[in-house]
Design a protein around this motif. Sequence first.
Motif, PDB file in Angstrom:
ATOM      1  N   GLN A   1       2.590   7.413  -3.246  1.00 43.19           N
ATOM      2  CA  GLN A   1       2.960   6.690  -4.445  1.00 43.19           C
ATOM      3  C   GLN A   1       4.458   6.867  -4.701  1.00 43.19           C
ATOM      4  O   GLN A   1       4.991   7.962  -4.511  1.00 43.19           O
ATOM      5  CB  GLN A   1       2.175   7.195  -5.655  1.00 43.19           C
ATOM      6  CG  GLN A   1       0.718   6.783  -5.673  1.00 43.19           C
ATOM      7  CD  GLN A   1       0.557   5.305  -5.913  1.00 43.19           C
ATOM      8  OE1 GLN A   1       1.264   4.701  -6.729  1.00 43.19           O
ATOM      9  NE2 GLN A   1      -0.380   4.710  -5.189  1.00 43.19           N
ATOM     10  N   LYS A   2       5.101   5.814  -5.121  1.00 43.41           N
ATOM     11  CA  LYS A   2       6.522   5.887  -5.435  1.00 43.41           C
ATOM     12  C   LYS A   2       6.808   7.005  -6.446  1.00 43.41           C
ATOM     13  O   LYS A   2       7.778   7.737  -6.324  1.00 43.41           O
ATOM     14  CB  LYS A   2       7.009   4.540  -5.992  1.00 43.41           C
ATOM     15  CG  LYS A   2       8.484   4.470  -6.272  1.00 43.41           C
ATOM     16  CD  LYS A   2       8.881   3.068  -6.729  1.00 43.41           C
ATOM     17  CE  LYS A   2      10.380   2.952  -6.873  1.00 43.41           C
ATOM     18  NZ  LYS A   2      10.776   1.565  -7.141  1.00 43.41           N
TER      19      LYS A   2
ATOM     20  N   ILE B   1       8.998   0.679   8.358  1.00 43.15           N
ATOM     21  CA  ILE B   1       7.988   0.119   7.478  1.00 43.15           C
ATOM     22  C   ILE B   1       7.572  -1.250   8.015  1.00 43.15           C
ATOM     23  O   ILE B   1       8.419  -2.078   8.331  1.00 43.15           O
ATOM     24  CB  ILE B   1       8.553  -0.051   6.041  1.00 43.15           C
ATOM     25  CG1 ILE B   1       9.131   1.274   5.515  1.00 43.15           C
ATOM     26  CG2 ILE B   1       7.511  -0.637   5.111  1.00 43.15           C
ATOM     27  CD1 ILE B   1       8.131   2.361   5.258  1.00 43.15           C
ATOM     28  N   LYS B   2       6.285  -1.447   8.106  1.00 39.89           N
ATOM     29  CA  LYS B   2       5.741  -2.745   8.512  1.00 39.89           C
ATOM     30  C   LYS B   2       5.062  -3.369   7.306  1.00 39.89           C
ATOM     31  O   LYS B   2       4.356  -2.677   6.564  1.00 39.89           O
ATOM     32  CB  LYS B   2       4.726  -2.554   9.646  1.00 39.89           C
ATOM     33  CG  LYS B   2       4.088  -3.847  10.105  1.00 39.89           C
ATOM     34  CD  LYS B   2       3.137  -3.597  11.248  1.00 39.89           C
ATOM     35  CE  LYS B   2       2.476  -4.888  11.681  1.00 39.89           C
ATOM     36  NZ  LYS B   2       1.581  -4.689  12.828  1.00 39.89           N
TER      37      LYS B   2
ATOM     38  N   LEU C   1      11.795   6.302   4.040  1.00 41.34           N
ATOM     39  CA  LEU C   1      11.042   6.254   2.781  1.00 41.34           C
ATOM     40  C   LEU C   1      11.976   6.225   1.573  1.00 41.34           C
ATOM     41  O   LEU C   1      11.701   5.518   0.593  1.00 41.34           O
ATOM     42  CB  LEU C   1      10.064   7.428   2.697  1.00 41.34           C
ATOM     43  CG  LEU C   1       8.884   7.328   3.671  1.00 41.34           C
ATOM     44  CD1 LEU C   1       8.161   8.663   3.777  1.00 41.34           C
ATOM     45  CD2 LEU C   1       7.929   6.210   3.279  1.00 41.34           C
ATOM     46  N   ASN C   2      13.079   6.965   1.628  1.00 38.59           N
ATOM     47  CA  ASN C   2      14.079   6.863   0.552  1.00 38.59           C
ATOM     48  C   ASN C   2      14.564   5.430   0.413  1.00 38.59           C
ATOM     49  O   ASN C   2      14.645   4.895  -0.693  1.00 38.59           O
ATOM     50  CB  ASN C   2      15.273   7.787   0.823  1.00 38.59           C
ATOM     51  CG  ASN C   2      15.030   9.200   0.376  1.00 38.59           C
ATOM     52  OD1 ASN C   2      14.288   9.455  -0.564  1.00 38.59           O
ATOM     53  ND2 ASN C   2      15.661  10.127   1.052  1.00 38.59           N
TER      54      ASN C   2
ATOM     55  N   HIS D   1       3.932   2.751   6.737  1.00 40.40           N
ATOM     56  CA  HIS D   1       4.954   3.556   7.406  1.00 40.40           C
ATOM     57  C   HIS D   1       4.439   4.038   8.757  1.00 40.40           C
ATOM     58  O   HIS D   1       3.286   4.450   8.868  1.00 40.40           O
ATOM     59  CB  HIS D   1       5.307   4.760   6.530  1.00 40.40           C
ATOM     60  CG  HIS D   1       6.284   5.680   7.177  1.00 40.40           C
ATOM     61  ND1 HIS D   1       7.562   5.290   7.496  1.00 40.40           N
ATOM     62  CD2 HIS D   1       6.158   6.963   7.601  1.00 40.40           C
ATOM     63  CE1 HIS D   1       8.189   6.302   8.076  1.00 40.40           C
ATOM     64  NE2 HIS D   1       7.361   7.320   8.145  1.00 40.40           N
ATOM     65  N   GLY D   2       5.308   3.979   9.760  1.00 36.24           N
ATOM     66  CA  GLY D   2       4.918   4.467  11.077  1.00 36.24           C
ATOM     67  C   GLY D   2       6.119   4.926  11.876  1.00 36.24           C
ATOM     68  O   GLY D   2       7.274   4.681  11.499  1.00 36.24           O
ATOM     69  N   TYR D   3       5.837   5.588  12.981  1.00 30.98           N
ATOM     70  CA  TYR D   3       6.884   6.094  13.863  1.00 30.98           C
ATOM     71  C   TYR D   3       6.281   6.295  15.239  1.00 30.98           C
ATOM     72  O   TYR D   3       5.071   6.463  15.410  1.00 30.98           O
ATOM     73  CB  TYR D   3       7.470   7.420  13.349  1.00 30.98           C
ATOM     74  CG  TYR D   3       6.438   8.325  12.738  1.00 30.98           C
ATOM     75  CD1 TYR D   3       5.634   9.141  13.530  1.00 30.98           C
ATOM     76  CD2 TYR D   3       6.229   8.327  11.364  1.00 30.98           C
ATOM     77  CE1 TYR D   3       4.655   9.932  12.964  1.00 30.98           C
ATOM     78  CE2 TYR D   3       5.254   9.126  10.794  1.00 30.98           C
ATOM     79  CZ  TYR D   3       4.473   9.925  11.605  1.00 30.98           C
ATOM     80  OH  TYR D   3       3.492  10.713  11.051  1.00 30.98           O
ATOM     81  N   ARG D   4       7.152   6.253  16.236  1.00 36.20           N
ATOM     82  CA  ARG D   4       6.757   6.514  17.620  1.00 36.20           C
ATOM     83  C   ARG D   4       8.010   7.000  18.353  1.00 36.20           C
ATOM     84  O   ARG D   4       9.077   6.419  18.197  1.00 36.20           O
ATOM     85  CB  ARG D   4       6.232   5.243  18.275  1.00 36.20           C
ATOM     86  CG  ARG D   4       5.698   5.434  19.668  1.00 36.20           C
ATOM     87  CD  ARG D   4       5.189   4.151  20.290  1.00 36.20           C
ATOM     88  NE  ARG D   4       4.218   3.496  19.423  1.00 36.20           N
ATOM     89  CZ  ARG D   4       3.842   2.213  19.559  1.00 36.20           C
ATOM     90  NH1 ARG D   4       4.370   1.457  20.494  1.00 36.20           N
ATOM     91  NH2 ARG D   4       2.956   1.691  18.736  1.00 36.20           N
ATOM     92  N   PHE D   5       7.848   8.053  19.128  1.00 40.73           N
ATOM     93  CA  PHE D   5       8.980   8.628  19.839  1.00 40.73           C
ATOM     94  C   PHE D   5       8.639   8.876  21.299  1.00 40.73           C
ATOM     95  O   PHE D   5       7.470   9.056  21.648  1.00 40.73           O
ATOM     96  CB  PHE D   5       9.409   9.948  19.169  1.00 40.73           C
ATOM     97  CG  PHE D   5      10.067   9.730  17.852  1.00 40.73           C
ATOM     98  CD1 PHE D   5      11.441   9.565  17.763  1.00 40.73           C
ATOM     99  CD2 PHE D   5       9.319   9.645  16.683  1.00 40.73           C
ATOM    100  CE1 PHE D   5      12.052   9.315  16.548  1.00 40.73           C
ATOM    101  CE2 PHE D   5       9.915   9.396  15.466  1.00 40.73           C
ATOM    102  CZ  PHE D   5      11.288   9.231  15.394  1.00 40.73           C
TER     103      PHE D   5
END
Length: 178
Positions: A173-174, A82-83, A120-121, A98-102
Motif C-alpha cells: 500500500q502506498k 512496474i508492469k 517503488l519510490n 512490481h517485478g525483477y529478474r537478474f
Amino acid sequence: MKIHLKTERLIIREIEMTDVDDMFEMDSDPEVHKYILQTPVTSKDEIVEVIKMLRKQYKDNGIARWAVVDKISGEMLGWCGIKYYTDELNGHQNFYEHGYRFKQKHWGKGYATESSKAVLNWAFSNLNTDAIYAITDLGNNGSIHVLNKLGFELKEIFKYNETRLKCNWFEMQKSDWK
C-alpha cells in the motif's frame, strides 16, 4: 518517457535494442526461468521481440520493466520495474505489478532490493495508484525474501492460470511505503 533513476551502485533506465546480448544471457539461462511461466529463450530474435513489446508498453502505459545497469562497468545486470496489467488477474484489473529478474551471476548481491527501492519510490511518487502488487512462485524463496525486506505483505495464495500451480500474491500500500 525515458526513466533514469540512480542508486549508489546502479542506473535504472528504459530497455533498448542495445540490451539484446545482456537480455539473451539472462533469459537463455534455465535457472533464471525456474520459477516463471516462460521457458528460456533460444535465440536473440526472441529477445528482440521482447524488447519491442517492452518499448510498446512504455509508449502505451508510460511504464514497463527497466534495465538495471552497473554504474561502473556499464553491464546490464537484469531488469526491475512496474508492469501495468489491463487484463484480470486474481480478481484485479488495471493494476500495477512490481517485478525483477537478474542474471544468475548477480544473484545475492542486493541488486533486486536496491533497484526495487528506487523503482517503488518513483512509482508511488509518479503513478496514480494506492497499491502495487507482486507475484511469486511458492518456491521462489529468494524473491519472497526480497519482497519481505521491501515491506510487501503476503495477501493470499492463488492459482495463476490453468497451467500453473499456486503463486503468492503480495501487496504494498502506498500508505505503508517508507
